[in-house]
Design a protein around this motif. Structure first.
Motif, PDB file in Angstrom:
ATOM      1  N   UNK A 157       0.817  -1.218   0.000  1.00 41.99           N
ATOM      2  CA  UNK A 157       0.000   0.000   0.000  1.00 41.99           C
ATOM      3  C   UNK A 157       0.853   1.273   0.000  1.00 41.99           C
ATOM      4  N   UNK A 158       1.132   1.830  -1.180  1.00 49.82           N
ATOM      5  CA  UNK A 158       1.923   3.062  -1.242  1.00 49.82           C
ATOM      6  C   UNK A 158       1.207   4.271  -0.645  1.00 49.82           C
ATOM      7  N   UNK A 159      -0.119   4.188  -0.498  1.00 51.79           N
ATOM      8  CA  UNK A 159      -0.858   5.287   0.139  1.00 51.79           C
ATOM      9  C   UNK A 159      -0.751   5.236   1.653  1.00 51.79           C
ATOM     10  N   UNK A 160      -0.134   4.144   2.188  1.00 50.56           N
ATOM     11  CA  UNK A 160       0.048   3.963   3.639  1.00 50.56           C
ATOM     12  C   UNK A 160      -1.300   4.045   4.345  1.00 50.56           C
ATOM     13  N   UNK A 161      -1.386   4.904   5.341  1.00 52.97           N
ATOM     14  CA  UNK A 161      -2.638   5.163   6.078  1.00 52.97           C
ATOM     15  C   UNK A 161      -3.240   3.903   6.690  1.00 52.97           C
ATOM     16  N   UNK A 162      -2.578   3.287   7.692  1.00 50.11           N
ATOM     17  CA  UNK A 162      -1.360   3.793   8.317  1.00 50.11           C
ATOM     18  C   UNK A 162      -0.102   3.233   7.654  1.00 50.11           C
ATOM     19  N   UNK A 163       1.036   3.840   8.038  1.00 55.17           N
ATOM     20  CA  UNK A 163       2.303   3.306   7.593  1.00 55.17           C
ATOM     21  C   UNK A 163       3.240   4.339   7.008  1.00 55.17           C
ATOM     22  N   UNK A 164       4.427   3.890   6.621  1.00 54.12           N
ATOM     23  CA  UNK A 164       5.456   4.784   6.066  1.00 54.12           C
ATOM     24  C   UNK A 164       5.128   5.193   4.638  1.00 54.12           C
ATOM     25  N   UNK A 165       5.776   6.249   4.178  1.00 53.63           N
ATOM     26  CA  UNK A 165       5.512   6.797   2.851  1.00 53.63           C
ATOM     27  C   UNK A 165       6.636   6.496   1.858  1.00 53.63           C
ATOM     28  N   UNK A 166       7.435   5.481   2.140  1.00 57.31           N
ATOM     29  CA  UNK A 166       8.556   5.135   1.260  1.00 57.31           C
ATOM     30  C   UNK A 166       8.108   4.884  -0.179  1.00 57.31           C
ATOM     31  N   UNK A 167       6.895   4.343  -0.351  1.00 61.36           N
ATOM     32  CA  UNK A 167       6.451   3.907  -1.671  1.00 61.36           C
ATOM     33  C   UNK A 167       5.502   4.884  -2.354  1.00 61.36           C
ATOM     34  N   UNK A 168       5.350   6.086  -1.814  1.00 68.18           N
ATOM     35  CA  UNK A 168       4.411   7.046  -2.410  1.00 68.18           C
ATOM     36  C   UNK A 168       4.832   7.458  -3.818  1.00 68.18           C
ATOM     37  N   UNK A 169       6.103   7.253  -4.166  1.00 67.10           N
ATOM     38  CA  UNK A 169       6.590   7.592  -5.502  1.00 67.10           C
ATOM     39  C   UNK A 169       5.837   6.825  -6.593  1.00 67.10           C
ATOM     40  N   UNK A 170       5.196   5.718  -6.236  1.00 67.23           N
ATOM     41  CA  UNK A 170       4.479   4.925  -7.232  1.00 67.23           C
ATOM     42  C   UNK A 170       3.315   5.709  -7.843  1.00 67.23           C
ATOM     43  N   UNK A 171       2.700   6.584  -7.055  1.00 75.40           N
ATOM     44  CA  UNK A 171       1.659   7.449  -7.610  1.00 75.40           C
ATOM     45  C   UNK A 171       2.270   8.419  -8.625  1.00 75.40           C
ATOM     46  N   UNK A 172       3.477   8.911  -8.323  1.00 77.01           N
ATOM     47  CA  UNK A 172       4.174   9.798  -9.257  1.00 77.01           C
ATOM     48  C   UNK A 172       4.525   9.055 -10.547  1.00 77.01           C
ATOM     49  N   UNK A 173       4.931   7.787 -10.404  1.00 79.50           N
ATOM     50  CA  UNK A 173       5.244   6.986 -11.588  1.00 79.50           C
ATOM     51  C   UNK A 173       4.002   6.817 -12.474  1.00 79.50           C
ATOM     52  N   UNK A 174       2.857   6.635 -11.834  1.00 79.34           N
ATOM     53  CA  UNK A 174       1.600   6.508 -12.571  1.00 79.34           C
ATOM     54  C   UNK A 174       1.309   7.788 -13.360  1.00 79.34           C
ATOM     55  N   UNK A 175       1.488   8.936 -12.710  1.00 81.94           N
ATOM     56  CA  UNK A 175       1.262  10.222 -13.386  1.00 81.94           C
ATOM     57  C   UNK A 175       2.261  10.415 -14.529  1.00 81.94           C
ATOM     58  N   UNK A 176       3.498  10.003 -14.311  1.00 78.41           N
ATOM     59  CA  UNK A 176       4.508  10.102 -15.371  1.00 78.41           C
ATOM     60  C   UNK A 176       4.093   9.274 -16.585  1.00 78.41           C
ATOM     61  N   UNK A 177       3.584   8.063 -16.333  1.00 80.58           N
ATOM     62  CA  UNK A 177       3.111   7.227 -17.432  1.00 80.58           C
ATOM     63  C   UNK A 177       1.974   7.921 -18.200  1.00 80.58           C
ATOM     64  N   UNK A 178       1.095   8.580 -17.458  1.00 77.74           N
ATOM     65  CA  UNK A 178      -0.028   9.279 -18.101  1.00 77.74           C
ATOM     66  C   UNK A 178       0.492  10.430 -18.956  1.00 77.74           C
ATOM     67  N   UNK A 179       1.408  11.209 -18.410  1.00 78.49           N
ATOM     68  CA  UNK A 179       1.980  12.325 -19.163  1.00 78.49           C
ATOM     69  C   UNK A 179       2.643  11.843 -20.444  1.00 78.49           C
ATOM     70  N   UNK A 180       3.383  10.760 -20.325  1.00 79.17           N
ATOM     71  CA  UNK A 180       4.103  10.246 -21.497  1.00 79.17           C
ATOM     72  C   UNK A 180       3.172   9.623 -22.542  1.00 79.17           C
ATOM     73  N   UNK A 181       1.954   9.284 -22.104  1.00 83.75           N
ATOM     74  CA  UNK A 181       1.018   8.634 -23.021  1.00 83.75           C
ATOM     75  C   UNK A 181       0.055   9.605 -23.686  1.00 83.75           C
ATOM     76  N   UNK A 182       0.013  10.849 -23.174  1.00 83.19           N
ATOM     77  CA  UNK A 182      -0.941  11.824 -23.731  1.00 83.19           C
ATOM     78  C   UNK A 182      -0.433  12.424 -25.047  1.00 83.19           C
TER      79      UNK A 182
END
Length: 369
Positions: free
Chosen positions: A344-369
Motif C-alpha cells: 500500500x503506497x498510500x500507507x494510512x497507516x504506515x510509512x511513505x517510502x512507496x508514495x513515488x508509485x503514484x508519481x510513476x503513474x502520473x509520469x506514465x499518463x503524461x508520457x502517453x498523452x
C-alpha cells in the motif's frame, strides 16, 4: 467500573482451539470471520475501516489499543469493516488532544464486538504456526457446541468473493473536475487515502462499482485506469478480470494496488494463491529491483501471485520482492505503461517510502498523452 462489569469472552478457532478474554464495553454476542493479525504499532482506526479487512477478526499485536482515541479524519471507508477485534489491553480513555472520541464509543457506534485481555502473543504464534483460519469471538461462553456447528458453516476465505460487499453501488467522482488528468478507478474495496493521493496529483477520479464493464469505464474518457485494493479471493472476480483485459488492449496507463495487483496478474494468465497467514503490518521490507533500493511498506493481504509464473511470462517483469519470504510484491508489463504492487503506497497507516508509485503513474499518463 467498566472493567469489573465486563463479561467473560473467548475465541474459538475452527480447529477447536480456545483462547480466553473479556468483552469490551457492553456489546455482547458472537462474531465470525477469518482470524488474522496486524503488527502495526499505530493506525488502528485506519486498519479497522480498511475494506481489505472485510470479514476478518483482527488481532492487534500492539499491547495497547484505543489509547489515542479516534479522529474523524482517520477513516478509510464509510465505517468499520473488520468482523471483530481481539486485543491485549483496551484503553477506554482517549489521551490525544485532537481526538474526536474514544475507540469504545466508535466501536459501539459501528456495532462491533471486541474482546480484550487475550494472550495475543500466544494467539499470534498459533496463527503463524497453523495458518489463518476461521474463528468466532463470543460472550456466549456456555454454548460452545452450538458455536462449533455455526463456525463449521462459515465459508473459507479461499474462493470467497467479497469485493461486492464493500464496493460502491453507484459511480461517484472524487477531486477537482478541472484537474489535468482523468482516472477511471475500479472499486473492489478502495481506500480513501488512495483517492486523496490521486487528487493531490491533479487527478479527477470517477470511481466505478466492482462489476463495471470496460465500456462504461471507458465512457469517462480517462487518461488512465486504476484497480483498487480490496478483500477476499481475487479469482472469483471474473468481471473485474475481463474488464482489466480490455483495459490492457487500449494500451493506456494502468496502476493496481493489492487486490488490484492480483487482478492484473490474473488478467495476464498468472495465477494467485492463498498464503499461510499473509502479510499485515506497517514495517514490511521490500526490495525495488529496478532501483536496488529498499522500502519499508504498509501491507495487508492474504493472497499473492505466483512468482514462478510471473518470471516465466514473456511480457511481465517482477519489479519488487518482499524480503521476508521472497514473494513477488510488484510487477510491470514490458510492452505497456502498466504496473502494480502488492502493498500500500498510500500507507494510512504506515510509512511513505512507496508514495513515488503514484508519481510513476502520473509520469506514465503524461508520457502517453
Amino acid at each position: 467500573m467498566k472493567y469489573q462489569a465486563r463479561k467473560n469472552a473467548l475465541i474459538l478457532l475452527v480447529d477447536g482451539t480456545i483462547f480466553y478474554g473479556k468483552a469490551v464495553g457492553s456489546k455482547e454476542g458472537s462474531a465470525f470471520g477469518e482470524v488474522c493479525f496486524n503488527t502495526g504499532m499505530t493506525g488502528y482506526q485506519e486498519i479497522f475501516t480498511d475494506p481489505s479487512y472485510f470479514g476478518q477478526l483482527m488481532v492487534t499485536t500492539n499491547a495497547h489499543i484505543g489509547n489515542y482515541g479516534v479522529n474523524d479524519e482517520e477513516v478509510e471507508s464509510d465505517g468499520v469493516k473488520i468482523a471483530g477485534l481481539i486485543c491485549r489491553n483496551f484503553s477506554y480513555q482517549a489521551s490525544r488532544p485532537d481526538s474526536d472520541g474514544t475507540l469504545e464509543d466508535f466501536l459501539s457506534q459501528n456495532n462491533l464486538l471486541a474482546i480484550s485481555d487475550v494472550d495475543t502473543r500466544a494467539l499470534v504464534s498459533y496463527i503463524r504456526d497453523n495458518g489463518a483460519m476461521n474463528a468466532v469471538i463470543t460472550t456466549d461462553v456456555d454454548n460452545l457446541e452450538v458455536l462449533k456447528k455455526q463456525l463449521a458453516d462459515i465459508p473459507d476465505m479461499n474462493g470467497l468473493e467479497l469485493a461486492s460487499k464493500v464496493s460502491t453501488k453507484e459511480p461517484y467522482f472524487y477531486g477537482d473536475e478541472n484537474a489535468s488528468y482523468k482516472i477511471s478507478a475500479l472499486d473492489i474495496g478502495i481506500k480513501k487515502n488512495i483517492l486523496r493521493n490521486l487528487a493531490k496529483r491533479d487527478c479527477y477520479v470517477k470511481v466505478f462499482p466492482y462489476n463495471t464493464s470496460f465500456t462504461e469505464m471507458q465512457s469517462f474518457e480517462p487518461d488512465g485506469y486504476f484497480l483498487s485494493n480490496g478483500p477476499g479471493d481475487p479469482e472469483p472476480l471474473t468481471q473485474a478480470i475481463a474488464t482489466t483485459k480490455e483495459i490492457l488492449e487500449t494500451g493506456k496507463p494502468l496502476f493496481g494496488i493489492c487486490l488490484g495487483h492480483q487482478v492484473l496478474a490474473l488478467a495476464n494468465g498468472i495465477s494467485t494463491y492463498k498464503m499461510h497467514h499473509g502479510h499485515r503490518g506497517i514495517n514490511h521490507p521490500i526490495m525495488n529491483l529496478m532501483t536496488g533500493k529498499g522500502e519499508i511498506t504498509s501491507q495487508n493481504h492474504g493472497f499473492a501471485i505466483n512468482k514462478e509464473e510471473a518470471e516465466a511470462h514473456a511480457d511481465v517483469e517482477i519489479t519488487h520482492v518482499h524480503l521476508n519470504d521472497q514473494t513477488a510484491a510488484g510487477i510491470r508489463m514490458k510492452s505497456k505503461p502498466v504496473f502494480s504492487v502488492q502493498y500500500h503506497p498510500e500507507a494510512s497507516p504506515g510509512p511513505h517510502d512507496a508514495s513515488y508509485l503514484f508519481d510513476d503513474f502520473i509520469t506514465n499518463i503524461k508520457n502517453s498523452k
